[in-house]
Motif scaffolding. Structure first.
Motif, PDB file in Angstrom:
ATOM      1  N   TYR A   1      44.480  52.171  40.935  1.00  0.00           N
ATOM      2  CA  TYR A   1      43.170  51.850  41.506  1.00  0.00           C
ATOM      3  C   TYR A   1      42.931  50.336  41.454  1.00  0.00           C
ATOM      4  O   TYR A   1      43.207  49.678  40.447  1.00  0.00           O
ATOM      5  N   THR A   2      42.442  49.751  42.568  1.00  0.00           N
ATOM      6  CA  THR A   2      42.152  48.313  42.636  1.00  0.00           C
ATOM      7  C   THR A   2      40.682  48.073  42.292  1.00  0.00           C
ATOM      8  O   THR A   2      39.795  48.567  42.997  1.00  0.00           O
ATOM      9  N   PRO A   3      40.389  47.323  41.205  1.00  0.00           N
ATOM     10  CA  PRO A   3      38.990  47.068  40.834  1.00  0.00           C
ATOM     11  C   PRO A   3      38.261  46.285  41.934  1.00  0.00           C
ATOM     12  O   PRO A   3      38.853  45.484  42.657  1.00  0.00           O
ATOM     13  N   VAL A   4      36.963  46.512  42.037  1.00  0.00           N
ATOM     14  CA  VAL A   4      36.113  45.850  43.037  1.00  0.00           C
ATOM     15  C   VAL A   4      35.224  44.823  42.336  1.00  0.00           C
ATOM     16  O   VAL A   4      34.552  45.138  41.350  1.00  0.00           O
ATOM     17  N   ARG A   5      35.244  43.593  42.882  1.00  0.00           N
ATOM     18  CA  ARG A   5      34.420  42.541  42.290  1.00  0.00           C
ATOM     19  C   ARG A   5      32.950  42.908  42.407  1.00  0.00           C
ATOM     20  O   ARG A   5      32.494  43.373  43.442  1.00  0.00           O
ATOM     21  N   GLY A   6      32.257  42.672  41.306  1.00  0.00           N
ATOM     22  CA  GLY A   6      30.844  43.015  41.277  1.00  0.00           C
ATOM     23  C   GLY A   6      30.597  44.430  40.820  1.00  0.00           C
ATOM     24  O   GLY A   6      29.476  44.762  40.446  1.00  0.00           O
ATOM     25  N   THR A   7      31.685  45.260  40.835  1.00  0.00           N
ATOM     26  CA  THR A   7      31.555  46.636  40.353  1.00  0.00           C
ATOM     27  C   THR A   7      32.347  46.842  39.087  1.00  0.00           C
ATOM     28  O   THR A   7      31.861  47.440  38.123  1.00  0.00           O
ATOM     29  N   ASP A   8      33.605  46.376  39.086  1.00  0.00           N
ATOM     30  CA  ASP A   8      34.484  46.619  37.942  1.00  0.00           C
ATOM     31  C   ASP A   8      34.697  45.375  37.061  1.00  0.00           C
ATOM     32  O   ASP A   8      35.218  45.521  35.957  1.00  0.00           O
ATOM     33  N   TYR A   9      34.341  44.245  37.542  1.00  0.00           N
ATOM     34  CA  TYR A   9      34.568  43.034  36.727  1.00  0.00           C
ATOM     35  C   TYR A   9      33.676  41.892  37.229  1.00  0.00           C
ATOM     36  O   TYR A   9      33.113  41.942  38.325  1.00  0.00           O
ATOM     37  N   TRP A  10      33.530  40.796  36.405  1.00  0.00           N
ATOM     38  CA  TRP A  10      32.790  39.567  36.764  1.00  0.00           C
ATOM     39  C   TRP A  10      33.755  38.407  36.829  1.00  0.00           C
ATOM     40  O   TRP A  10      34.660  38.286  36.022  1.00  0.00           O
ATOM     41  N   THR A  11      33.528  37.512  37.777  1.00  0.00           N
ATOM     42  CA  THR A  11      34.306  36.271  37.820  1.00  0.00           C
ATOM     43  C   THR A  11      33.607  35.218  36.973  1.00  0.00           C
ATOM     44  O   THR A  11      32.461  35.394  36.523  1.00  0.00           O
ATOM     45  N   GLU A  12      34.292  34.099  36.729  1.00  0.00           N
ATOM     46  CA  GLU A  12      33.681  33.009  35.955  1.00  0.00           C
ATOM     47  C   GLU A  12      32.453  32.456  36.678  1.00  0.00           C
ATOM     48  O   GLU A  12      31.454  32.076  36.059  1.00  0.00           O
ATOM     49  N   GLU A  13      32.495  32.371  38.010  1.00  0.00           N
ATOM     50  CA  GLU A  13      31.344  31.886  38.788  1.00  0.00           C
ATOM     51  C   GLU A  13      30.147  32.820  38.608  1.00  0.00           C
ATOM     52  O   GLU A  13      28.990  32.372  38.497  1.00  0.00           O
ATOM     53  N   ASP A  14      30.450  34.146  38.568  1.00  0.00           N
ATOM     54  CA  ASP A  14      29.370  35.114  38.359  1.00  0.00           C
ATOM     55  C   ASP A  14      28.717  34.897  36.998  1.00  0.00           C
ATOM     56  O   ASP A  14      27.481  34.918  36.865  1.00  0.00           O
ATOM     57  N   ILE A  15      29.529  34.692  35.979  1.00  0.00           N
ATOM     58  CA  ILE A  15      28.999  34.492  34.629  1.00  0.00           C
ATOM     59  C   ILE A  15      28.159  33.218  34.554  1.00  0.00           C
ATOM     60  O   ILE A  15      27.084  33.174  33.945  1.00  0.00           O
ATOM     61  N   ALA A  16      28.658  32.139  35.201  1.00  0.00           N
ATOM     62  CA  ALA A  16      27.914  30.864  35.182  1.00  0.00           C
ATOM     63  C   ALA A  16      26.560  31.000  35.880  1.00  0.00           C
ATOM     64  O   ALA A  16      25.539  30.441  35.433  1.00  0.00           O
ATOM     65  N   GLU A  17      26.532  31.748  36.990  1.00  0.00           N
ATOM     66  CA  GLU A  17      25.281  31.931  37.732  1.00  0.00           C
ATOM     67  C   GLU A  17      24.267  32.719  36.901  1.00  0.00           C
ATOM     68  O   GLU A  17      23.076  32.404  36.881  1.00  0.00           O
TER      69      GLU A  17
END
Length: 323
Positions: free
Chosen positions: A293-309
Motif C-alpha cells: 500500500y502507498t501512503p497518501v500525504r496528508g492522510t498517512d504521514y506529514w512532511t517537514e513543510e506540513d510540520i513547520a506550517e
C-alpha cells in the motif's frame, strides 16, 4: 513347516501384492513342491488419512459356508485346476485384522508337477474364494504365486510301519476310490450342505454339522508398549533458484533433472521440474507478493513543510509568538 505371510491390498482396481503401507511387492510368494506349508493371507485396504493399510470388512469373509484354494495357468473352467484344496482353510477375523489361513500338509499334485516339469520354478495364478450355501462365490481373490521345484523329492518306497497299518491306503487304492471303483455310488457326488445345515453326500444325510458352534469372544489384549522414536533425519538443503529468465526462455531448461527450479522474471512465478522427463514442469508458484500500500500525504504521514506550517500557526494563534 514353511509359513508364508502375504498382504493382499483389495480395492476397486482388484487385488495386489503389497507391503503394509500399500507399496507394490514385485516378487510373488513361493511354495515348494512336496513341502508342508501354511499360507496366511492378510486382507487389507487403503483408508483416508491412514498411513498403513487397514483390514477389510471381515463380514463377507467370515460368513461363507466353505472355501477353496486353486492354482492353475489358465482360466478354462472346463478342466480341473492343477492344484485344488477345499479343506484346511480358515477365516481369521478380529478387531483390526481380516485374514485367511490355508494349511497345506503336502503341497503336491501330479498335474502341478507335470506343469512345472524340470524348470527350477514357475509362476502360476492362485484363486482363493468363499462360497455360500448355494455354491455361489461370496468373494474371489486372484494373485500370483511362484512354485519352486526340488532336486530330490525323496524315495517313493512306503515305510513298513505305514504299509502294515490298516488305517493307511496305498496310492493305487486312493486312486481307485477317487475313480469310483471301490466305493458306493453315493461317494461319487461331491458333498454339499443341505437345508438342515448338515453335510450331505448324494442322497445320504451324514448328520455332521457343516459349521461348528461359534466360540466366545476373546478378551481384549493389553495395549502394546510405545515404539522407539525414530532417528532424526538430516537437515535438507535450502531452496534456491537454479535459473532465472523470461517465461519464453524456460524451454531452454526442459531437459534439466527433477526438482530443477526456474524463475520467470517477467511474471514473477517459479516453475519446478516434476520429473526427469523433458518439459515436465509444475504449475506456476508465485514468487513475489502483491505491491504494498502507498501512503497518501496528508492522510498517512506529514512532511517537514506540513510540520513547520502547523508550528507557525500555533506560535501566532496560541502562544503569541513564544514557543
Amino acid at each position: 513347516m514353511n509359513q508364508i505371510n502375504v498382504i493382499l491390498k483389495c480395492d476397486t482396481n482388484g487385488v495386489q501384492l503389497s507391503d503394509q503401507y500399500g507399496g507394490k511387492v514385485k516378487n510373488a510368494p513361493e511354495l515348494v513342491i512336496g513341502s508342508e506349508a501354511e499360507l496366511l493371507l492378510d486382507l487389507r485396504k487403503t483408508t483416508e488419512n491412514a498411513v498403513e493399510l487397514q483390514a477389510v470388512d471381515g463380514g463377507v469373509i467370515s460368513n461363507c459356508e466353505q472355501y477353496f484354494f486353486a492354482i492353475d495357468r489358465d482360466f478354462n473352467s472346463a478342466t480341473a485346476p492343477l492344484f485344488l484344496k477345499t479343506g484346511g482353510i480358515e477365516a481369521l477375523v478380529s478387531s483390526g485384522r481380516t485374514a485367511l489361513k490355508v494349511s497345506i500338509p503336502n503341497f503336491a499334485s501330479e498335474a502341478l508337477s507335470a506343469a512345472l516339469g524340470t524348470a527350477r520354478s514357475s509362476e502360476f495364478t492362485c484363486e482363493i474364494a468363499g462360497l455360500n450355501e448355494n455354491g455361489t462365490a461370496c468373494f474371489s481373490l486372484l494373485f500370483p504365486l511362484t512354485v519352486r521345484n526340488r532336486l530330490y523329492a525323496g524315495s517313493n518306497d512306503v515305510p513298513e510301519s505305514v504299509a502294515s497299518d490298516p488305517a493307511y491306503l496305498t496310492s493305487a487304492e486312493v486312486r481307485a476310490i477317487i475313480a469310483g471303483e471301490a466305493h458306493s455310488e453315493a461317494l461319487k457326488t461331491a458333498p454339499v450342505i443341505n437345508s438342515g445345515g448338515f453335510w450331505q453326500v448324494g442322497e445320504v444325510d451324514t448328520g455332521i454339522p457343516a459349521r461348528g458352534p461359534q466360540g466366545e469372544k476373546g478378551e481384549k489384549g493389553e495395549k502394546g508398549d510405545q515404539g522407539i522414536q525414530g532417528i532424526q533425519g538430516e537437515r535438507g538443503e535450502a531452496f534456491k533458484i537454479d535459473a532465472a529468465d523470461t517465461l519464453a526462455e524456460r524451454s531452454q531448461y526442459d531437459s534439466q533433472s527433477r526438482n530443477f527450479s526456474f524463475l520467470a522474471t517477467d511474471t514473477g512465478n517459479v516453475y519446478i521440474k516434476a520429473s526427469d522427463t523433458s518439459g515436465d514442469w509444475s504449475d506456476p508458484v508465485p514468487f513475489k507478493g502483491d505491491p504494498g500500500y502507498t501512503p497518501v500525504r496528508g492522510t498517512d504521514y506529514w512532511t517537514e513543510e506540513d510540520i513547520a506550517e502547523i508550528k507557525s500557526y500555533v506560535d501566532e494563534a496560541i502562544l503569541n509568538g513564544e514557543w
